[in-house]
Design an enzyme around this catalytic site. Structure first.
Site, PDB file in Angstrom:
ATOM      1  N   CYS A  10      49.120  70.055  51.325  1.00 16.73           N
ATOM      2  CA  CYS A  10      48.850  68.751  51.944  1.00 16.73           C
ATOM      3  C   CYS A  10      47.383  68.364  51.773  1.00 16.73           C
ATOM      4  O   CYS A  10      46.505  69.221  51.688  1.00 16.73           O
ATOM      5  CB  CYS A  10      49.157  68.797  53.420  1.00 16.73           C
ATOM      6  SG  CYS A  10      50.830  69.293  53.784  1.00 16.73           S
ATOM      7  N   ARG A  33      46.730  68.712  44.237  1.00 12.70           N
ATOM      8  CA  ARG A  33      47.042  69.819  45.140  1.00 12.70           C
ATOM      9  C   ARG A  33      48.547  70.031  45.285  1.00 12.70           C
ATOM     10  O   ARG A  33      48.979  71.053  45.795  1.00 12.70           O
ATOM     11  CB  ARG A  33      46.422  69.558  46.517  1.00 12.70           C
ATOM     12  CG  ARG A  33      44.905  69.433  46.475  1.00 12.70           C
ATOM     13  CD  ARG A  33      44.377  69.011  47.805  1.00 12.70           C
ATOM     14  NE  ARG A  33      44.589  70.048  48.801  1.00 12.70           N
ATOM     15  CZ  ARG A  33      43.744  71.026  49.061  1.00 12.70           C
ATOM     16  NH1 ARG A  33      42.616  71.101  48.403  1.00 12.70           N
ATOM     17  NH2 ARG A  33      44.011  71.920  49.978  1.00 12.70           N
ATOM     18  N   TRP A  66      53.141  68.113  51.654  1.00 11.05           N
ATOM     19  CA  TRP A  66      53.952  69.086  50.909  1.00 11.05           C
ATOM     20  C   TRP A  66      54.873  69.692  51.953  1.00 11.05           C
ATOM     21  O   TRP A  66      54.427  70.397  52.861  1.00 11.05           O
ATOM     22  CB  TRP A  66      53.034  70.140  50.305  1.00 11.05           C
ATOM     23  CG  TRP A  66      53.638  71.013  49.256  1.00 11.05           C
ATOM     24  CD1 TRP A  66      53.714  70.749  47.919  1.00 11.05           C
ATOM     25  CD2 TRP A  66      54.225  72.312  49.434  1.00 11.05           C
ATOM     26  NE1 TRP A  66      54.313  71.790  47.263  1.00 11.05           N
ATOM     27  CE2 TRP A  66      54.642  72.761  48.166  1.00 11.05           C
ATOM     28  CE3 TRP A  66      54.451  73.135  50.541  1.00 11.05           C
ATOM     29  CZ2 TRP A  66      55.258  73.998  47.964  1.00 11.05           C
ATOM     30  CZ3 TRP A  66      55.067  74.354  50.342  1.00 11.05           C
ATOM     31  CH2 TRP A  66      55.464  74.779  49.068  1.00 11.05           C
ATOM     32  N   ASN A  94      47.209  68.925  58.456  1.00 11.66           N
ATOM     33  CA  ASN A  94      47.531  70.017  57.530  1.00 11.66           C
ATOM     34  C   ASN A  94      47.592  71.296  58.348  1.00 11.66           C
ATOM     35  O   ASN A  94      46.782  71.476  59.255  1.00 11.66           O
ATOM     36  CB  ASN A  94      46.431  70.209  56.482  1.00 11.66           C
ATOM     37  CG  ASN A  94      46.375  69.084  55.488  1.00 11.66           C
ATOM     38  OD1 ASN A  94      47.234  68.210  55.489  1.00 11.66           O
ATOM     39  ND2 ASN A  94      45.355  69.106  54.645  1.00 11.66           N
ATOM     40  N   GLY A  95      48.483  72.190  57.988  1.00 12.45           N
ATOM     41  CA  GLY A  95      48.590  73.445  58.727  1.00 12.45           C
ATOM     42  C   GLY A  95      49.949  73.531  59.388  1.00 12.45           C
ATOM     43  O   GLY A  95      50.862  72.769  59.062  1.00 12.45           O
ATOM     44  N   GLU A 103      48.754  87.156  32.633  1.00 14.07           N
ATOM     45  CA  GLU A 103      48.205  85.810  32.848  1.00 14.07           C
ATOM     46  C   GLU A 103      48.746  84.823  31.807  1.00 14.07           C
ATOM     47  O   GLU A 103      49.071  83.680  32.134  1.00 14.07           O
ATOM     48  CB  GLU A 103      46.668  85.890  32.818  1.00 14.07           C
ATOM     49  CG  GLU A 103      45.931  84.552  32.842  1.00 14.07           C
ATOM     50  CD  GLU A 103      46.208  83.702  34.066  1.00 14.07           C
ATOM     51  OE1 GLU A 103      46.890  84.158  34.997  1.00 14.07           O
ATOM     52  OE2 GLU A 103      45.763  82.536  34.064  1.00 14.07           O
ATOM     53  N   LYS A 155      50.791  81.443  32.748  1.00 14.71           N
ATOM     54  CA  LYS A 155      50.384  80.082  32.325  1.00 14.71           C
ATOM     55  C   LYS A 155      51.551  79.359  31.679  1.00 14.71           C
ATOM     56  O   LYS A 155      51.809  78.186  31.960  1.00 14.71           O
ATOM     57  CB  LYS A 155      49.214  80.139  31.327  1.00 14.71           C
ATOM     58  CG  LYS A 155      47.873  80.470  31.893  1.00 14.71           C
ATOM     59  CD  LYS A 155      47.234  79.398  32.746  1.00 14.71           C
ATOM     60  CE  LYS A 155      47.582  79.525  34.198  1.00 14.71           C
ATOM     61  NZ  LYS A 155      46.879  80.426  35.034  1.00 14.71           N
ATOM     62  N   GLU A 174      54.186  78.395  34.336  1.00 13.60           N
ATOM     63  CA  GLU A 174      53.763  77.373  35.296  1.00 13.60           C
ATOM     64  C   GLU A 174      53.856  75.960  34.744  1.00 13.60           C
ATOM     65  O   GLU A 174      54.259  75.047  35.450  1.00 13.60           O
ATOM     66  CB  GLU A 174      52.300  77.607  35.707  1.00 13.60           C
ATOM     67  CG  GLU A 174      52.101  78.705  36.684  1.00 13.60           C
ATOM     68  CD  GLU A 174      50.660  78.728  37.159  1.00 13.60           C
ATOM     69  OE1 GLU A 174      50.441  78.573  38.355  1.00 13.60           O
ATOM     70  OE2 GLU A 174      49.753  78.906  36.323  1.00 13.60           O
ATOM     71  N   HIS A 198      60.658 100.969  27.407  1.00 17.85           N
ATOM     72  CA  HIS A 198      61.384 101.467  28.583  1.00 17.85           C
ATOM     73  C   HIS A 198      62.323 100.400  29.141  1.00 17.85           C
ATOM     74  O   HIS A 198      62.792 100.538  30.266  1.00 17.85           O
ATOM     75  CB  HIS A 198      60.386 101.922  29.653  1.00 17.85           C
ATOM     76  CG  HIS A 198      59.531 103.053  29.183  1.00 17.85           C
ATOM     77  ND1 HIS A 198      59.997 104.338  29.032  1.00 17.85           N
ATOM     78  CD2 HIS A 198      58.235 103.082  28.763  1.00 17.85           C
ATOM     79  CE1 HIS A 198      59.035 105.120  28.574  1.00 17.85           C
ATOM     80  NE2 HIS A 198      57.953 104.369  28.395  1.00 17.85           N
ATOM     81  N   LYS A 252      48.152  73.366  44.256  1.00 13.67           N
ATOM     82  CA  LYS A 252      46.902  73.978  43.798  1.00 13.67           C
ATOM     83  C   LYS A 252      46.398  75.013  44.787  1.00 13.67           C
ATOM     84  O   LYS A 252      45.911  76.059  44.407  1.00 13.67           O
ATOM     85  CB  LYS A 252      45.846  72.880  43.592  1.00 13.67           C
ATOM     86  CG  LYS A 252      44.498  73.389  43.096  1.00 13.67           C
ATOM     87  CD  LYS A 252      44.617  74.006  41.727  1.00 13.67           C
ATOM     88  CE  LYS A 252      43.302  74.570  41.215  1.00 13.67           C
ATOM     89  NZ  LYS A 252      43.534  75.455  40.063  1.00 13.67           N
TER      90      LYS A 252
HETATM   91  O1  M6R Z   1      42.934  79.673  45.019  1.00 15.72           O
HETATM   92  P1  M6R Z   1      43.433  81.045  44.654  1.00 15.72           P
HETATM   93  O2  M6R Z   1      42.717  81.635  43.506  1.00 15.72           O
HETATM   94  O3  M6R Z   1      43.456  81.980  45.828  1.00 15.72           O
HETATM   95  O4  M6R Z   1      44.935  80.822  44.217  1.00 15.72           O
HETATM   96  C1  M6R Z   1      45.779  81.897  43.949  1.00 15.72           C
HETATM   97  C2  M6R Z   1      47.043  81.441  43.262  1.00 15.72           C
HETATM   98  O5  M6R Z   1      47.755  80.561  44.084  1.00 15.72           O
HETATM   99  C3  M6R Z   1      46.739  80.737  41.934  1.00 15.72           C
HETATM  100  O6  M6R Z   1      46.002  81.550  41.084  1.00 15.72           O
HETATM  101  C4  M6R Z   1      48.041  80.319  41.260  1.00 15.72           C
HETATM  102  O7  M6R Z   1      48.739  81.437  40.803  1.00 15.72           O
HETATM  103  C5  M6R Z   1      47.732  79.350  40.117  1.00 15.72           C
HETATM  104  N1  M6R Z   1      48.737  78.360  40.056  1.00 15.72           N
HETATM  105  C6  M6R Z   1      47.603  80.031  38.807  1.00 15.72           C
HETATM  106  O8  M6R Z   1      47.486  79.174  37.739  1.00 15.72           O
END
Ligand code: M6R
Length: 608
Positions: A2, A27, A74, A100-101, A481, A485, A488, A504, A603
């Site tokens: 949010c 976000r 959100w 928010n929260g 990673e 990527k 995502e 394995h 985000k």
């Molecule tokens: O803000 P942060 O680094 O704590 O966020 C952690 C994860 O939510 C963040 O890295 C998420 O996996 C991203 N979407 C990766 O691209």
């Protein structure tokens, strides 16, 4: 997740609120709304869907007002719908709230308020706050908000407006970020400075239990416990143009290309070449503790967790610390080895990730020294830690983290170098590492220059629905990673695998329709990775290799190769991962995906 924006001043509020909401879109959200006070009445417009729908509706009904607040939601409690979108109001719509929260005791409060005749029109936890404030209101809005919040348990960043107070708004924070922007005869509020960076760079970070009353020319901070607080505005280092696309098609692409600069900024002033050591000012006050420390626990989520996995290899190479890396959301279920003296390092781009913060609170209860590696200055994690290091990476808007990942890796190497040099690491080794780190920006530029070639490779692979990413040792976290990527932003199924684990189980999936991306830069594991690649080739699997310049042998097994410059073995994976970022980006382009706002992702993940 949010987002909140608020404005009070001498300009039309609506365009400022809408621009703020656009800036917060990255976000992640599923509904949006605003409220303003026009001629003594609180008016709101809210709806499920994108901010642009709100813009279209407001074009037909332009409000005249110099005070207002906006929200992107959100969904947590209740589906995305107009009724559940913020702002939420009390019964006669004289009080409105954006929040928010999570209000943890909202069910109890809702039952109590319902029993006393208050009627609810949404499924949200936030709505109880509007009714509670009405219940406590006797003419002073700030006092009513305070009394109401004393009954609330949970987390909040919230803003409140009252129709009878057209020249003030009240905001509060507990566990959810809220920052105040101080302008010229105007004040702004936001959950994230990106919302108002174009209007002012003077900010006041609210702290937990702060209640701030805003008027166009002043802000007054109190606490829930009725203590007055004097807090001056500070200048933030982020520039307004850092939140612009500056000619790039997506923030993700812009941020990938910023990496030579973000690494330079991460290293700036922190390397002492002649002594082969790093100096990280943010750690000075805990240096004695760190020199004596034996046990380091790194805690983080997602991409930041992979930076932690990479760091474990580097710390084990450069220091004699025992290093553990924990997924934040799993840490609480384990009987960890954390005890007084253990150093717990939280890694987070946003500094607001709820899982990481919860794990760190838990570690603190066990007596750990809390450190943070955080990009967002003033974020919650930067406040709960004893000491730490900032990335100085500028705002990262793309939901898929790119530039802050490589910056985290470079900084983690610096921390390991610093600690290693207090123990057995020789000055000559330290000097080599400093030189290697200083080469990174150029090496990343070398990869970026291959963007067109990587684009063509991506175009010929983007139709596949499954990918395997392989790497050993320092390259294993990069494989994870790279797979994340791709998942995502292109929604292609991808798995990261430690190359040695392939036989394995993973190898069962390999055939002509299941390509592999192999991180095969030159290090002590190279020959073994090459054997793994042979195994894939003999099963008809297509392969892309990320290899070290000058490696001709790799061409015998790989179908496509992206080269990165030679460097120390543990530094080569950093430019290599940039190739994977570009690959994921161009696969997503081929599949026409919404790259900066991938479905279902936020985000900053501020709920556990
Ligand atoms: O803000 P942060 O680094 O704590 O966020 C952690 C994860 O939510 C963040 O890295 C998420 O996996 C991203 N979407 C990766 O691209």
């Amino acid at each position: 997740m949010c987002g909140i924006v608020g404005y009070i001043g001498n300009k039309h509020a609506v365009p400022i609120l809408l621009e703020g909401l656009h800036r917060l879109e990255y976000r992640g959200y599923d509904s949006a709304g605003i409220a303003v006070i026009e001629r003594g009445e609180l008016c709101r417009v809210r709806m499920p869907g994108k901010v642009n729908s709100l813009v279209a509706q407001l074009a037909e009904r332009p409000f005249e007002s110099t005070i207002g607040m906006g929200h992107t939601r959100w969904a947590t409690h209740g589906k995305p719908s107009e009724a559940n979108a913020h702002p939420h109001a009390n019964g006669d719509e004289t009080i409105m709230v954006v929040h928010n929260g999570i209000i943890e005791n909202y069910q109890t409060l809702r039952e109590q308020l319902s029993a006393r005749g208050y009627r609810f029109s949404s499924e949200t936890d936030t709505e109880v706050v509007a009714h509670l404030i009405e219940d406590e209101y006797t003419g002073d809005l700030t006092q009513a908000v305070k009394r109401a919040l004393r009954k609330v348990t949970g987390t909040y960043g919230l803003v409140v407006m009252h129709a009878q107070h057209p020249r003030e708004m009240v905001a509060a924070r507990r566990g959810s970020p809220m920052v105040l922007g101080v302008g010229d005869h105007e004040m702004l509020l936001a959950s994230d400075v990106a919302a108002f960076l174009r209007l002012t760079d003077r900010v006041v970070y609210l702290e937990d239990d702060d209640i701030v009353t805003l008027r166009a020319d002043e802000y007054v901070i109190d606490t829930l416990a009725d203590k007055h607080v004097e807090r001056e505005a500070e200048r933030i280092e982020w520039q307004a143009d850092e939140v612009e696309l500056n000619g790039f098609r997506h923030y993700m692409l812009k941020e990938i290309h910023e990496q030579p600069d973000t690494i330079t900024n991460a290293l700036r002033g922190r390397l002492i070449a002649s002594e082969g050591i790093a100096h990280l000012g943010g750690l000075d006050k805990v240096l004695n503790h760190l020199k004596e420390a034996q046990h380091l626990v790194i805690v983080s989520c997602g991409t930041s967790y992979y930076a932690g996995l990479y760091a474990r290899y580097v710390f084990e190479r450069l220091t004699d610390l025992v290093v553990e890396v924990e997924i934040a959301s799993e840490m609480r279920y384990r009987k960890t080895n954390i005890r007084p003296g253990t150093v717990v390092l939280g890694i987070s781009q946003s500094g607001e990730t709820a899982d990481t913060i919860a794990a760190m609170h838990e570690a603190s209860r066990k007596g750990a020294l809390l450190l943070g590696l955080v990009n967002v200055v003033g974020s919650t994690m930067s406040r709960i830690t004893e000491a730490g290091v900032y990335n100085h990476g500028g705002p990262e808007i793309g939901v898929a983290s790119t530039k802050i990942f490589t910056s985290q890796c470079a900084i983690l190497v610096m921390i390991a170098l610093l600690l290693g040099r207090f123990k057995h690491l020789a000055v000559t080794d330290g000097m080599e590492i400093v030189a290697g780190l200083e080469r990174l920006p150029t090496h990343i530029s070398t990869v970026l220059k291959q963007a067109d070639a990587i684009r063509s490779i991506a175009a010929s692979y983007a139709q596949y629905d499954n990918f395997l990413f392989l790497g050993r040792k320092y390259n294993y976290p990069m494989a994870l990673e790279g797979a994340l990527k791709l998942k995502e932003i292109s929604y292609i199924h991808a798995e990261g695998c430690a190359a040695g684990e392939m036989k394995h189980g993973f190898i069962a999936m390999i055939d002509q329709r299941f390509p592999t991306v192999c991180l095969a830069t030159k290090d002590m594991t190279y020959d073994k990775v090459l054997s793994n690649m042979q195994e894939i080739k003999s099963r008809g699997g297509k392969m892309i290799a990320i290899a070290t310049e000058g490696d001709e042998e790799i061409a015998e097994v790989a179908d496509d190769i992206i080269y990165t410059p030679p460097n120390l073995d543990f530094l080569q994976p950093i430019p290599a991962v940039v190739a994977l970022q570009l690959f994921a980006y161009y696969c997503a382009i081929e599949r026409d995906c919404d790259i900066d706002q991938p479905r279902n992702l936020a985000k900053s993940v501020t709920v556990e």
